[in-house]
Design an enzyme around this catalytic site. Structure first.
Site, mmCIF file in Angstrom:
data_model
loop_
_atom_site.group_PDB
_atom_site.id
_atom_site.type_symbol
_atom_site.label_atom_id
_atom_site.label_comp_id
_atom_site.label_asym_id
_atom_site.label_seq_id
_atom_site.Cartn_x
_atom_site.Cartn_y
_atom_site.Cartn_z
ATOM 1 N N PHE A 164 39.985 -35.098 36.343
ATOM 2 C CA PHE A 164 40.859 -36.501 35.768
ATOM 3 C C PHE A 164 40.330 -37.076 34.854
ATOM 4 O O PHE A 164 40.880 -37.808 33.852
ATOM 5 C CB PHE A 164 40.973 -37.432 36.979
ATOM 6 C CG PHE A 164 39.536 -37.938 37.484
ATOM 7 C CD1 PHE A 164 39.035 -39.066 36.938
ATOM 8 C CD2 PHE A 164 39.074 -37.469 38.515
ATOM 9 C CE1 PHE A 164 37.760 -39.687 37.393
ATOM 10 C CE2 PHE A 164 37.752 -38.042 38.971
ATOM 11 C CZ PHE A 164 37.139 -39.096 38.215
ATOM 12 N N ASP A 280 43.986 -40.753 52.013
ATOM 13 C CA ASP A 280 43.046 -39.666 51.592
ATOM 14 C C ASP A 280 41.467 -40.157 52.009
ATOM 15 O O ASP A 280 40.605 -40.237 51.238
ATOM 16 C CB ASP A 280 42.952 -39.460 50.164
ATOM 17 C CG ASP A 280 42.048 -38.300 49.684
ATOM 18 O OD1 ASP A 280 42.115 -37.324 50.754
ATOM 19 O OD2 ASP A 280 41.682 -38.323 48.549
#
Length: 471
Positions: A164, A280
């Protein structure tokens, strides 16, 4: 805030939270998640496996939170196999969507950002950008120690890197020279869209918890810097996983597990009250506020062993957090912490977070992952070995009938995979390290979190909350 609790096993306890909401309105309009769903963060690489257990063999160091990762080239942790998974945490199941994702031009919300990213191939060469601002071939912002962004953030060093982007330690000159973590997203549209989603969630968390009572990482600021979405956070320490890894997977003590369990339940209860599901939760996304430690020498094992001084933690990584009213993707969560209803595609909601917490607490207590697998069928076989048969109601309702035969899991115990499960898994209570009452209390809690049926699983929102282990 008022919290009442009880330590006695078998006794229900009240868990009531009273807090005031800050009614201020966000300065910026929230981003519309409809356009970004294809790139929300989750582990997708596991769904492309074909039954064989993956063996990852190293890769670039990455960050899930806001701290430096320990990385040794060429090494592989057989208990994990998760290094590549971290790099892919921003990837979503865009290829499975029936319709093409609508694309938008990036809008700049910073006075210093004046370039459109409608043509990604021209980003680095755009004449509208400052000549000193450049990207590398992968879209990372090229910066070094001493550079200053927004006339505010002075870069000190790099904490880590992922697909990312990068996380930098910076001096925030508008916060009295305080050290902060600055997450600089690549100048790549899908990662920028995912960052916008995370910003939207973090702004809601700041709105609902302005005093940071509920242990979610605090976002200080965000801005668009010449096409790079940047988010500044409080600077935290090692993740609970990295500390465990650097300590040779020596498990945390029962008192430490109890304190971290309490904090994790408090944070996730707050998220659920805010109509959010994290989706998550894993040890990598639970960070210590301070990971300083003491060292003692174990004569029997001839090694140094670390004990963290303070077990205060924060929950991080809200890139895949989902509001109750939003579209729920079919697959969420990192493999090892994925609930059965997600595997069986029965639909999921907030109880999937509770399942993940149960897996995390087991890992803190034993030092290894409860479900070490990368295959759905094997994952279900491990569940049955540890927790008992999958309920027939869930088997009847699932679309994944290929995993079952005549109402039972289609699993060959005499195969190599069958032997692996048999040799590495055993009924949950047989993992107890002691018969002391507090150990049984912990497993009472874990059992209530690892109920197959989401409706029967421990609900953090619903008092009384049974057997919650307080600090």
């Amino acid at each position: 805030m008022v919290i009442s609790h009880c330590y006695n096993r078998g006794t229900s306890v009240m868990f009531a939270l009273f807090f005031s909401y800050d009614n201020r309105s966000p300065d910026r309009r929230p981003y519309d998640r409809r356009y970004c769903e294809g790139y929300r963060r989750l582990d997708q690489s596991r769904e492309r496996e074909r039954g064989d257990r993956e063996r990852d063999h190293g890769g670039p160091p990455v960050v899930d939170g806001y701290y430096a990762q320990d990385y040794s080239p060429g090494t592989f942790d057989y208990r994990r196999g998760r290094e590549r998974e971290r790099d892919e945490s921003y990837r979503r199941k865009g290829s499975r969507r029936k319709h093409k994702r609508r694309r938008r031009r990036t809008r700049s919300y910073s006075p210093s950002s004046s370039v459109s990213t409608a043509r990604p191939e021209l980003r680095s060469d755009s004449r509208t950008r400052a000549l000193s601002v450049r990207d590398d071939e992968e879209g990372h912002l090229i910066c070094r120690s001493g550079d200053v962004l927004q006339e505010r953030y002075e870069i000190v060093n790099t904490l880590g890197e992922g697909t990312f982007g990068r996380v930098m330690q910076c001096i925030d000159h508008r916060r009295g020279g305080a050290a902060v973590a600055l997450k600089i997203i690549k100048n790549v549209e899908k990662y920028k869209e995912a960052a916008r989603l995370e910003i939207n969630v973090l702004e809601r968390i700041n709105e609902k918890d302005p005093e940071n009572k509920y242990l979610c990482v605090q976002m200080y600021d965000w801005f668009d810097y010449h096409g790079h979405m940047c988010i500044s956070f409080e600077l935290l320490a090692l993740s609970t996983f990295d500390f465990l890894k650097e300590n040779n997977y020596l498990p945390y003590s029962i008192s430490q597990v109890r304190h971290m369990a309490y904090q994790l339940c408090l944070a996730v209860k707050f998220l659920h009250e805010t109509k959010l599901t994290h989706t998550d939760l894993k040890p990598e996304n639970i960070l210590f506020v301070n990971s300083d430690f003491t060292i003692t020498y174990n004569i029997e094992k001839k090694r140094d062993e670390r004990t963290v001084k303070c077990t205060d933690v924060r929950v991080v990584d809200f890139g895949s957090a989902t509001f109750d009213h939003e579209h729920h993707s079919t697959i969420v969560s990192t493999r090892h912490y994925r609930a059965p209803e997600v595997i069986l595609e029965l639909g999921w909601s907030q109880p999937c977070d509770v399942w993940s917490i149960g897996c995390i607490l087991f890992e803190y207590y034993l030092g290894f992952t409860l479900f070490q697998t990368h295959d759905n069928r094997e994952h279900l076989a491990m569940m049955e070995r540890i927790l008992g048969p999958v309920p027939s109601r869930m088997i009847r309702k699932t679309r994944k009938q290929k995993y079952f035969y005549r109402g039972r899991l289609d699993w060959d115990e005499s195969s190599s995979a069958g032997r692996y499960v048999r040799e590495n898994c055993k009924p949950l209570r047989r993992y107890l390290l002691s018969e002391a009452e507090e150990h049984h209390q912990l497993f009472d809690l874990i059992e209530s979190m690892l109920e197959y049926e989401p409706s029967k699983r421990l609900a953090l929102l619903s008092p009384p909350l049974p057997k919650l282990l307080a600090p």
